[in-house]
Structures are given as structure tokens and as C-alpha cells.
Design a protein around this motif. Structure first.
Motif, PDB file in Angstrom:
ATOM      1  N   ALA A  52      -1.634 -53.948 -17.191  1.00 49.63           N
ATOM      2  CA  ALA A  52      -1.767 -55.205 -17.929  1.00 49.63           C
ATOM      3  C   ALA A  52      -1.376 -56.418 -17.084  1.00 49.63           C
ATOM      4  O   ALA A  52      -2.038 -57.460 -17.151  1.00 49.63           O
ATOM      5  N   ILE A  53      -0.321 -56.302 -16.283  1.00 48.33           N
ATOM      6  CA  ILE A  53       0.112 -57.454 -15.479  1.00 48.33           C
ATOM      7  C   ILE A  53      -0.909 -57.750 -14.383  1.00 48.33           C
ATOM      8  O   ILE A  53      -1.234 -58.909 -14.102  1.00 48.33           O
ATOM      9  N   VAL A  54      -1.451 -56.707 -13.771  1.00 51.77           N
ATOM     10  CA  VAL A  54      -2.479 -56.909 -12.741  1.00 51.77           C
ATOM     11  C   VAL A  54      -3.735 -57.522 -13.373  1.00 51.77           C
ATOM     12  O   VAL A  54      -4.335 -58.441 -12.809  1.00 51.77           O
ATOM     13  N   ASN A  55      -4.127 -57.047 -14.555  1.00 50.79           N
ATOM     14  CA  ASN A  55      -5.285 -57.635 -15.237  1.00 50.79           C
ATOM     15  C   ASN A  55      -5.060 -59.112 -15.532  1.00 50.79           C
ATOM     16  O   ASN A  55      -5.958 -59.935 -15.334  1.00 50.79           O
ATOM     17  N   ALA A  56      -3.871 -59.465 -16.016  1.00 53.74           N
ATOM     18  CA  ALA A  56      -3.573 -60.860 -16.349  1.00 53.74           C
ATOM     19  C   ALA A  56      -3.643 -61.749 -15.109  1.00 53.74           C
ATOM     20  O   ALA A  56      -4.201 -62.846 -15.141  1.00 53.74           O
ATOM     21  N   ILE A  57      -3.072 -61.281 -14.017  1.00 51.42           N
ATOM     22  CA  ILE A  57      -3.018 -62.079 -12.797  1.00 51.42           C
ATOM     23  C   ILE A  57      -4.387 -62.146 -12.117  1.00 51.42           C
ATOM     24  O   ILE A  57      -4.869 -63.229 -11.775  1.00 51.42           O
ATOM     25  N   ARG A  58      -5.013 -60.992 -11.924  1.00 53.94           N
ATOM     26  CA  ARG A  58      -6.279 -60.953 -11.170  1.00 53.94           C
ATOM     27  C   ARG A  58      -7.488 -61.393 -11.995  1.00 53.94           C
ATOM     28  O   ARG A  58      -8.322 -62.153 -11.528  1.00 53.94           O
ATOM     29  N   HIS A  59      -7.613 -60.865 -13.203  1.00 56.65           N
ATOM     30  CA  HIS A  59      -8.796 -61.155 -14.013  1.00 56.65           C
ATOM     31  C   HIS A  59      -8.593 -62.378 -14.911  1.00 56.65           C
ATOM     32  O   HIS A  59      -9.509 -63.170 -15.081  1.00 56.65           O
ATOM     33  N   GLY A  60      -7.407 -62.507 -15.489  1.00 57.45           N
ATOM     34  CA  GLY A  60      -7.144 -63.644 -16.366  1.00 57.45           C
ATOM     35  C   GLY A  60      -6.986 -64.936 -15.593  1.00 57.45           C
ATOM     36  O   GLY A  60      -7.713 -65.907 -15.805  1.00 57.45           O
ATOM     37  N   ASN A  61      -6.040 -64.957 -14.681  1.00 56.03           N
ATOM     38  CA  ASN A  61      -5.753 -66.172 -13.908  1.00 56.03           C
ATOM     39  C   ASN A  61      -6.510 -66.245 -12.590  1.00 56.03           C
ATOM     40  O   ASN A  61      -6.363 -67.215 -11.850  1.00 56.03           O
ATOM     41  N   HIS A  62      -7.292 -65.230 -12.266  1.00 56.00           N
ATOM     42  CA  HIS A  62      -8.043 -65.173 -10.997  1.00 56.00           C
ATOM     43  C   HIS A  62      -7.137 -65.434  -9.797  1.00 56.00           C
ATOM     44  O   HIS A  62      -7.533 -66.105  -8.847  1.00 56.00           O
ATOM     45  N   SER A  63      -5.891 -64.949  -9.889  1.00 56.84           N
ATOM     46  CA  SER A  63      -4.876 -65.107  -8.827  1.00 56.84           C
ATOM     47  C   SER A  63      -4.652 -66.562  -8.439  1.00 56.84           C
ATOM     48  O   SER A  63      -4.230 -66.862  -7.321  1.00 56.84           O
ATOM     49  N   ASP A  64      -4.905 -67.464  -9.360  1.00 55.36           N
ATOM     50  CA  ASP A  64      -4.728 -68.905  -9.120  1.00 55.36           C
ATOM     51  C   ASP A  64      -3.232 -69.219  -9.043  1.00 55.36           C
ATOM     52  O   ASP A  64      -2.511 -69.043 -10.019  1.00 55.36           O
ATOM     53  N   PRO A  65      -2.757 -69.715  -7.877  1.00 56.35           N
ATOM     54  CA  PRO A  65      -1.320 -69.986  -7.734  1.00 56.35           C
ATOM     55  C   PRO A  65      -0.815 -71.112  -8.647  1.00 56.35           C
ATOM     56  O   PRO A  65       0.388 -71.236  -8.855  1.00 56.35           O
ATOM     57  N   ASP A  66      -1.728 -71.897  -9.200  1.00 60.76           N
ATOM     58  CA  ASP A  66      -1.322 -72.972 -10.104  1.00 60.76           C
ATOM     59  C   ASP A  66      -1.193 -72.508 -11.550  1.00 60.76           C
ATOM     60  O   ASP A  66      -0.769 -73.274 -12.408  1.00 60.76           O
ATOM     61  N   LYS A  67      -1.568 -71.258 -11.806  1.00 65.37           N
ATOM     62  CA  LYS A  67      -1.455 -70.720 -13.167  1.00 65.37           C
ATOM     63  C   LYS A  67      -0.300 -69.733 -13.234  1.00 65.37           C
ATOM     64  O   LYS A  67       0.073 -69.126 -12.240  1.00 65.37           O
ATOM     65  N   THR A  68       0.246 -69.588 -14.432  1.00 70.29           N
ATOM     66  CA  THR A  68       1.374 -68.672 -14.628  1.00 70.29           C
ATOM     67  C   THR A  68       1.020 -67.604 -15.663  1.00 70.29           C
ATOM     68  O   THR A  68       0.041 -67.720 -16.396  1.00 70.29           O
ATOM     69  N   VAL A  69       1.873 -66.594 -15.702  1.00 66.10           N
ATOM     70  CA  VAL A  69       1.776 -65.522 -16.693  1.00 66.10           C
ATOM     71  C   VAL A  69       3.125 -65.454 -17.400  1.00 66.10           C
ATOM     72  O   VAL A  69       4.174 -65.487 -16.753  1.00 66.10           O
TER      73      VAL A  69
END
Length: 150
Positions: A52-69
Motif C-alpha cells: 500500500a505504501i509503495v502504491n501510494a508513493i509510486r502510483h498515487g503521488n508518482h514519486s513527486d517530491p513535492d507531494k506527501t503521504v
């Protein structure tokens, strides 16, 4: 029978970095261990969290450093709950193709949502599809497949 520990909770907002995200689960596992959760529950909870954390970071936020989880976790003697919210556009979990279908068997990826649903007792998404809430109930594991004789 129950040691009646107080509920343990954690809430963190983290950058879109899978290394940082992966480290957080250790605190939940320590809380579950202190409450004498079975090792199978620890393994399943860690696996679902990692997916779930990898999905949120990679797919949800597209690894955007300006976005948080945002990660919220809690645990008591009977239930462990994990809520992960990303800042992405979200998705419809019903639109995720079944990775077990013949045409997808050899395609990498796409198994996280299925895996999470198989190993956690309760899984829910918010309407937007950018938040997952997963619950593990102590000792209540889904039945093993017929070919799983471990």
C-alpha cells in the motif's frame, strides 16, 4: 487471556520516498509484538503495508517530491488498522484488472491490490480512491488455498 495494553497509535506525514515509508511499519510491528500478535499476522500486516505504501508513493503521488503521504496506524490487543492517504488523483479499485487472468500472468506489477485484499480482513477505499484503510484482526486469517500445506 488479554494483556489489555493501551491502544498504540501513530500518525505521520512523510515525503514521497519509499525508504522512509517502509521504515514506519517497524513501529507498528513492535506494537503488535508487544501485544503478542502471532507471527503470521505480523508478516501479513507488513506485506500489505509495504504494498500500500509503495502504491501510494509510486502510483498515487508518482514519486513527486513535492507531494506527501499521510500514514495513520493503530493497534490494540485485537485489531491493527492502517490508513494511507496520498495526494494523487485516486483510482477506482474495481477498475484494476485481475492479474491472474491469462493475458496478465507474465506482466510485472498489478498484484498489490489483489494481495492486500487476500491477506487483510477489511479493506476500504475512500470515494476519491486516494486513501486505503486496512484492518487486520488478530488470529483471523483468511483460509489457505487447498495447495497451501504449510
Amino acid at each position: 487471556m488479554s494483556s489489555d495494553h493501551a491502544a498504540w497509535t501513530l500518525r505521520r506525514e512523510i515525503p514521497s520516498d519509499t525508504t522512509i515509508g517502509s521504515e514506519l511499519v517497524d513501529e507498528l510491528l513492535a506494537a503488535m509484538t508487544e501485544r503478542e500478535w502471532p507471527s503470521a499476522d505480523l508478516f501479513r500486516t507488513q506485506l500489505a503495508y509495504q504494498e500500500a505504501i509503495v502504491n501510494a508513493i509510486r502510483h498515487g503521488n508518482h514519486s513527486d517530491p513535492d507531494k506527501t503521504v499521510t500514514v495513520e496506524m493503530s493497534c490494540d490487543d485485537q485489531r491493527a488498522t492502517i490508513t494511507i492517504t496520498d495526494q494523487g488523483d485516486g483510482f477506482d479499485p474495481n477498475d484494476v484488472p485481475d492479474p491472474r487472468s491469462d493475458e496478465l500472468l507474465e506482466v510485472p506489477g498489478g498484484r498489490g491490490v489483489l494481495l492486500i485484499n487476500e491477506i487483510m480482513n477489511e479493506v476500504a477505499y475512500n470515494d476519491r480512491g486516494n486513501q486505503i484503510k486496512m484492518t487486520k484482526i488478530k488470529g483471523a486469517n483468511p483460509p489457505a488455498d487447498e495447495d497451501d500445506d504449510e
